[in-house]
Design a protein around this motif. Structure first.
Motif, short mmCIF file in Angstrom:
data_model
loop_
_atom_site.label_atom_id
_atom_site.label_comp_id
_atom_site.label_asym_id
_atom_site.label_seq_id
_atom_site.Cartn_x
_atom_site.Cartn_y
_atom_site.Cartn_z
N TRP A 1 0.82 -1.21 0.00
CA TRP A 1 0.00 0.00 0.00
C TRP A 1 0.85 1.26 0.00
CZ3 TRP A 1 -3.86 -0.98 4.60
CH2 TRP A 1 -4.66 -2.09 4.29
N THR A 2 0.26 2.30 -0.53
CA THR A 2 0.70 3.65 -0.20
C THR A 2 -0.05 4.06 1.06
OG1 THR A 2 1.17 4.33 -2.47
CG2 THR A 2 0.54 6.06 -0.92
N MET A 3 0.67 4.61 2.02
CA MET A 3 0.05 5.08 3.26
C MET A 3 0.14 6.60 3.32
SD MET A 3 -1.08 2.41 4.63
CE MET A 3 -1.60 3.13 6.20
N GLY A 4 -0.96 7.21 3.64
CA GLY A 4 -1.00 8.67 3.69
C GLY A 4 -1.57 9.18 4.99
N TRP A 5 -1.22 10.41 5.29
CA TRP A 5 -1.81 11.14 6.41
C TRP A 5 -2.49 12.39 5.85
CZ3 TRP A 5 -2.24 9.53 11.39
CH2 TRP A 5 -1.41 8.48 11.81
N PHE A 6 -3.69 12.61 6.32
CA PHE A 6 -4.44 13.80 5.98
C PHE A 6 -4.91 14.45 7.28
CE2 PHE A 6 -4.93 13.28 1.39
CZ PHE A 6 -4.57 11.96 1.24
N ARG A 7 -5.26 15.70 7.20
CA ARG A 7 -5.78 16.37 8.39
C ARG A 7 -6.91 17.30 8.01
NH1 ARG A 7 -0.66 20.40 9.89
NH2 ARG A 7 -0.99 21.90 8.19
N GLN A 8 -7.75 17.56 8.99
CA GLN A 8 -8.86 18.49 8.78
C GLN A 8 -9.06 19.31 10.04
OE1 GLN A 8 -12.48 16.72 7.31
NE2 GLN A 8 -13.19 18.69 6.52
N GLY A 9 -8.81 20.58 9.94
CA GLY A 9 -9.05 21.49 11.04
C GLY A 9 -10.50 21.91 11.08
N LEU A 10 -10.91 22.48 12.20
CA LEU A 10 -12.31 22.89 12.37
C LEU A 10 -12.66 23.94 11.34
CD1 LEU A 10 -14.69 22.32 14.26
CD2 LEU A 10 -13.97 24.29 15.62
N THR B 1 -3.16 22.28 14.43
CA THR B 1 -4.30 21.71 15.15
C THR B 1 -5.33 21.17 14.17
OG1 THR B 1 -3.99 23.15 17.07
CG2 THR B 1 -6.19 22.21 16.72
N ALA B 2 -5.68 19.89 14.32
CA ALA B 2 -6.61 19.25 13.40
C ALA B 2 -6.84 17.81 13.84
CB ALA B 2 -6.05 19.25 11.98
N VAL B 3 -7.81 17.19 13.20
CA VAL B 3 -7.96 15.74 13.29
C VAL B 3 -7.10 15.12 12.19
CG1 VAL B 3 -9.52 13.78 13.10
CG2 VAL B 3 -10.27 15.87 14.27
N TYR B 4 -6.20 14.24 12.59
CA TYR B 4 -5.30 13.59 11.65
C TYR B 4 -5.79 12.17 11.38
CZ TYR B 4 -1.94 17.38 12.07
OH TYR B 4 -1.32 18.61 12.02
N SER B 5 -5.89 11.86 10.10
CA SER B 5 -6.37 10.53 9.70
C SER B 5 -5.35 9.86 8.80
CB SER B 5 -7.69 10.65 8.95
OG SER B 5 -8.70 11.22 9.75
N CYS B 6 -5.16 8.58 9.02
CA CYS B 6 -4.31 7.84 8.10
C CYS B 6 -5.20 7.11 7.10
CB CYS B 6 -3.37 6.89 8.82
SG CYS B 6 -4.16 5.43 9.52
N ALA B 7 -4.61 6.80 5.96
CA ALA B 7 -5.36 6.15 4.89
C ALA B 7 -4.44 5.25 4.09
CB ALA B 7 -5.98 7.21 3.98
N GLY B 8 -5.02 4.23 3.49
CA GLY B 8 -4.27 3.29 2.68
C GLY B 8 -4.79 3.25 1.26
N SER B 9 -3.86 3.17 0.32
CA SER B 9 -4.22 3.18 -1.09
C SER B 9 -3.49 2.09 -1.84
CB SER B 9 -3.88 4.54 -1.71
OG SER B 9 -4.00 4.51 -3.11
N ASN B 10 -4.14 1.55 -2.87
CA ASN B 10 -3.50 0.56 -3.72
C ASN B 10 -2.81 1.18 -4.92
OD1 ASN B 10 -4.23 -1.85 -2.30
ND2 ASN B 10 -6.33 -1.48 -2.96
#
Length: 122
Positions: A32-41, A90-99
């Protein structure tokens, strides 16, 4: 069933550091490719960093030189080391997986974690 579970978020003062972890289960992680994304309020989702299955890394402009992404395929875990944190991180950080080996587009990711809150105080 694929699961991604983030950990390591919390409250830190500006200038401090945190390390986020993303543990994957259910399928082969190493391809996988692994990524981190974030979303602030009140903000849109933002690409933070990613690491391909060949360990090539890419970063969003706002975190270059401060954040480091890595992976440990033996542990099925991806990491995000965050240094010199700023209030605007400052944000919610989410990891994600991609093919796919394409990193920055969240729509190309198949699997997502639930997110972990990072709060940076001044």
């Amino acid at each position: 069933q694929v699961q991604l579970v983030e950990s390591g978020g919390g409250l830190v003062q500006a200038g401090g550091s945190l390390r986020l972890s993303c543990a994957a289960s259910g399928r082969t992680f190493s391809s996988w490719t692994m990524g981190w994304f974030r979303q602030g309020l009140g903000k849109e989702r933002e690409f933070v960093a990613c690491v391909t299955h060949r360990s090539n890394t890419y970063y969003g402009d706002s975190v270059k030189g401060r954040f480091t992404i890595s992976r440990d395929s033996a542990k099925n875990t991806a990491y995000l080391q965050m240094n010199s944190l700023k209030v605007e991180d400052t944000a919610v950080y989410s990891c994600a997986g991609s093919n796919t080996p394409i990193c920055g587009n969240p729509r190309l990711y198949d699997y997502w974690g639930q997110g972990t809150q990072v709060t940076v105080s001044s």
